[in-house]
Motif scaffolding. Structure first.
Motif, PDB file in Angstrom:
ATOM      1  N   UNK A 129      40.050  28.697  77.532  1.00  0.00           N
ATOM      2  CA  UNK A 129      39.973  27.883  78.732  1.00  0.00           C
ATOM      3  C   UNK A 129      38.555  27.867  79.287  1.00  0.00           C
ATOM      4  N   UNK A 130      38.273  26.850  80.085  1.00  0.00           N
ATOM      5  CA  UNK A 130      36.971  26.738  80.714  1.00  0.00           C
ATOM      6  C   UNK A 130      36.849  27.764  81.835  1.00  0.00           C
ATOM      7  N   UNK A 131      35.764  28.527  81.814  1.00  0.00           N
ATOM      8  CA  UNK A 131      35.388  29.413  82.916  1.00  0.00           C
ATOM      9  C   UNK A 131      34.352  28.626  83.709  1.00  0.00           C
ATOM     10  N   UNK A 132      34.724  28.064  84.865  1.00  0.00           N
ATOM     11  CA  UNK A 132      33.811  27.159  85.585  1.00  0.00           C
ATOM     12  C   UNK A 132      32.499  27.831  85.946  1.00  0.00           C
ATOM     13  N   UNK A 133      31.421  27.096  85.786  1.00  0.00           N
ATOM     14  CA  UNK A 133      30.096  27.576  86.161  1.00  0.00           C
ATOM     15  C   UNK A 133      29.817  27.218  87.619  1.00  0.00           C
ATOM     16  N   UNK A 134      29.223  28.135  88.338  1.00  0.00           N
ATOM     17  CA  UNK A 134      28.839  27.928  89.740  1.00  0.00           C
ATOM     18  C   UNK A 134      30.040  27.570  90.610  1.00  0.00           C
ATOM     19  N   UNK A 135      31.211  28.083  90.236  1.00  0.00           N
ATOM     20  CA  UNK A 135      32.419  27.864  91.027  1.00  0.00           C
ATOM     21  C   UNK A 135      33.096  29.203  91.256  1.00  0.00           C
ATOM     22  N   UNK A 136      33.333  29.543  92.522  1.00  0.00           N
ATOM     23  CA  UNK A 136      33.964  30.822  92.825  1.00  0.00           C
ATOM     24  C   UNK A 136      35.482  30.667  92.750  1.00  0.00           C
ATOM     25  N   UNK A 145      36.211  37.086  79.082  1.00  0.00           N
ATOM     26  CA  UNK A 145      35.505  35.813  79.171  1.00  0.00           C
ATOM     27  C   UNK A 145      34.046  35.988  78.806  1.00  0.00           C
ATOM     28  N   UNK A 146      33.416  34.861  78.455  1.00  0.00           N
ATOM     29  CA  UNK A 146      31.973  34.801  78.243  1.00  0.00           C
ATOM     30  C   UNK A 146      31.409  33.791  79.232  1.00  0.00           C
ATOM     31  N   UNK A 147      30.479  34.250  80.043  1.00  0.00           N
ATOM     32  CA  UNK A 147      29.838  33.372  81.029  1.00  0.00           C
ATOM     33  C   UNK A 147      28.394  33.815  81.197  1.00  0.00           C
ATOM     34  N   UNK A 148      27.658  33.035  82.010  1.00  0.00           N
ATOM     35  CA  UNK A 148      26.282  33.417  82.301  1.00  0.00           C
ATOM     36  C   UNK A 148      26.264  34.764  83.019  1.00  0.00           C
ATOM     37  N   UNK A 150      25.049  35.852  85.669  1.00  0.00           N
ATOM     38  CA  UNK A 150      25.223  35.916  87.117  1.00  0.00           C
ATOM     39  C   UNK A 150      26.577  35.380  87.581  1.00  0.00           C
ATOM     40  N   UNK A 151      27.520  35.197  86.658  1.00  0.00           N
ATOM     41  CA  UNK A 151      28.844  34.713  87.043  1.00  0.00           C
ATOM     42  C   UNK A 151      29.547  35.731  87.946  1.00  0.00           C
ATOM     43  N   UNK A 152      30.428  35.224  88.802  1.00  0.00           N
ATOM     44  CA  UNK A 152      31.144  36.084  89.739  1.00  0.00           C
ATOM     45  C   UNK A 152      32.574  36.315  89.268  1.00  0.00           C
ATOM     46  N   UNK A 153      32.901  37.588  89.000  1.00  0.00           N
ATOM     47  CA  UNK A 153      34.270  37.986  88.689  1.00  0.00           C
ATOM     48  C   UNK A 153      34.478  39.384  89.255  1.00  0.00           C
ATOM     49  N   UNK A 154      34.895  39.489  90.501  1.00  0.00           N
ATOM     50  CA  UNK A 154      35.053  40.794  91.149  1.00  0.00           C
ATOM     51  C   UNK A 154      35.983  41.712  90.369  1.00  0.00           C
ATOM     52  N   UNK A 155      35.521  42.934  90.124  1.00  0.00           N
ATOM     53  CA  UNK A 155      36.341  43.935  89.465  1.00  0.00           C
ATOM     54  C   UNK A 155      36.265  43.950  87.956  1.00  0.00           C
ATOM     55  N   UNK A 156      35.733  42.888  87.355  1.00  0.00           N
ATOM     56  CA  UNK A 156      35.643  42.833  85.895  1.00  0.00           C
ATOM     57  C   UNK A 156      34.482  43.686  85.405  1.00  0.00           C
ATOM     58  N   UNK A 157      34.621  44.216  84.189  1.00  0.00           N
ATOM     59  CA  UNK A 157      33.516  44.938  83.567  1.00  0.00           C
ATOM     60  C   UNK A 157      32.647  43.936  82.816  1.00  0.00           C
ATOM     61  N   UNK A 158      31.383  43.875  83.162  1.00  0.00           N
ATOM     62  CA  UNK A 158      30.459  42.915  82.549  1.00  0.00           C
ATOM     63  C   UNK A 158      29.405  43.661  81.741  1.00  0.00           C
ATOM     64  N   UNK A 159      29.209  43.210  80.501  1.00  0.00           N
ATOM     65  CA  UNK A 159      28.163  43.780  79.652  1.00  0.00           C
ATOM     66  C   UNK A 159      27.349  42.643  79.050  1.00  0.00           C
TER      67      UNK A 159
END
Length: 308
Positions: A129-136, A145-148, A150-159
Motif C-alpha cells: 500500500x501507499x505510505x503517503x508522503x508529507x501526510x500525517x 514500511x519504507x519511507x523517507x 523524516x517520515x512520521x510514524x510514532x512508536x515505530x522502530x526506524x532504521x
C-alpha cells in the motif's frame, strides 16, 4: 454504543436508493422487494430522527441532511467491504504482510526485486500500500514500511536503509547534450516534480555547476515521477530523478545521463517496523531480506558520514 449504529442492511438500502434515485432499482440491485427497501429506509430515518429522502413521482431525492449523511456513510461502507475482502483473502496455510511504501520506491526498486523474497517465502502473501508522503496519519495499518527518513510514524522502530542517488537525465537526441556534459545548463528547459520544487537548485549546488538557467523553478511541472520521465523521453526537457527509477531506461538507451554527477546527499529511505511487530517471524524475514538486498547492491545507508 452499538445502539447508535444502524444495521448494514439499512445502510446498504440507503446507499443504493441514494445512488439510483429509485427504490425499485435499489430493490432490484439488492435482490429484495420494493417494500423491504422502503421499510429499511423508514427504520433508518426513525433511528436518525431526520428525513433522508424527498419522495415524488420522479423518484427519491436526498434531502440536505441525507446528502451529508450519504457523503459520510458511503466511505465507511467501502472500507467495511475492503476489510472483509482482505480477511477473506488471507490464506489459512500462510501469512500476510501489509507493507507501506513511498510509491516511487515501490514501483521501481521494490517490485522488481520482490520475486526473490516471495520465492524464499512461498506461504507469505504481500499487500503493498501507499505510505503517503508529507501526510500525517495518527494510525498506520502497516506491519512495516519504507519511507523517507523524516517520515512520521510514532512508536515505530526506524532504521536507515539506503541513500537516494539522484541524476540528471535527458533524451539521447536532446539539444545541448554536449553543453550539459560540460556543465553548461543555461539553455536547457528544466522539468519539475511538484513535490520536489527546488530539487534542481540542490542538484546544481552539490554538482558545483554555476552555468544554470536564470529561473530554475520554471518549466513544465508534473505530479508523478512516471509523468516526468515520459516528458524527458519525449524530449520536453531535462529531469532530475532517483537513479533507480530510470535504471531500465539508462540500460536500454532510451534515456542518457545529461551530466556524470551522481548526487546522494539529499534524501534517504528508512525501514519502519510497526510497534509490537518486531518479533513477528514474517516481519523479521522481510526486514532482513530488505536489508540484505540493499547491502548486496552496495547502497546501504551512510547517514552519519554524509557520504555522497
Amino acid at each position: 454504543m452499538h445502539r447508535h449504529i444502524p444495521s448494514t442492511r439499512a445502510l446498504l438500502a440507503f446507499e443504493a436508493v441514494a445512488r439510483h434515485h429509485s427504490v425499485s432499482q435499489a430493490a432490484e440491485e439488492l435482490c429484495i422487494t420494493h417494500s423491504a427497501v422502503s421499510q429499511q429506509i423508514r427504520h433508518l430515518e426513525a433511528q436518525l430522527g431526520v428525513l433522508l429522502f424527498e419522495r415524488s413521482a420522479r423518484g427519491s431525492r436526498l434531502t440536505p441532511a441525507g446528502q451529508r449523511y450519504h457523503g459520510q456513510v458511503v466511505g465507511d461502507l467501502l472500507r467495511l467491504q475492503n476489510h472483509t475482502l482482505e480477511a477473506m483473502a488471507q490464506r489459512p496455510d500462510g501469512t500476510r504482510l501489509l507493507v507501506g511504501c513511498v510509491p516511487v520506491f515501490a514501483e521501481r526498486w521494490l517490485l522488481p526485486r520482490l520475486p526473490d523474497f516471495l520465492a524464499r517465502h512461498r506461504h507469505c502473501s504481500l499487500h503493498l500500500q501507499v505510505f503517503p508522503t508529507q501526510t500525517y496519519m495518527a494510525e498506520l495499518p502497516f506491519d512495516l514500511a519504507v519511507q523517507y527518513d523524516d517520515a512520521s510514524w510514532p512508536g515505530a522502530q526506524a532504521t536507515p536503509l539506503m541513500r537516494e542517488v539522484v541524476v540528471a537525465v535527458c533524451a539521447p537526441g536532446a539539444r545541448h547534450r554536449r553543453a550539459m556534459a560540460r556543465g553548461d545548463f543555461r539553455a536547457v528547459p528544466l522539468l519539475q516534480l511538484s513535490s520536489r520544487l527546488g530539487a534542481w537548485d540542490e542538484w546544481f549546488g552539490r554538482a558545483g555547476i554555476t552555468r544554470i538557467p536564470g529561473h530554475t523553478l520554471g518549466g513544465h511541472r508534473f505530479d508523478l515521477f512516471s509523468m516526468l520521465v515520459e516528458a524527458v523521453r519525449a524530449d520536453l526537457g531535462l529531469g532530475v530523478v532517483p537513479r533507480y527509477f530510470v535504471e531500465r531506461e539508462l540500460q536500454s538507451g532510451e534515456l542518457v545521463l545529461a551530466h556524470p554527477h551522481h548526487d546522494s546527499g539529499v534524501r534517504g529511505y528508512s525501514l519502519f517496523v510497526a510497534p509490537g511487530r518486531l518479533e513477528d517471524p514474517a516481519v523479521a524475514a522481510f526486514a532482513q531480506w530488505l536489508r540484505t538486498t540493499v547491502a548486496a547492491e552496495g547502497t546501504t545507508a551512510a547517514v552519519s558520514s554524509g557520504a555522497g
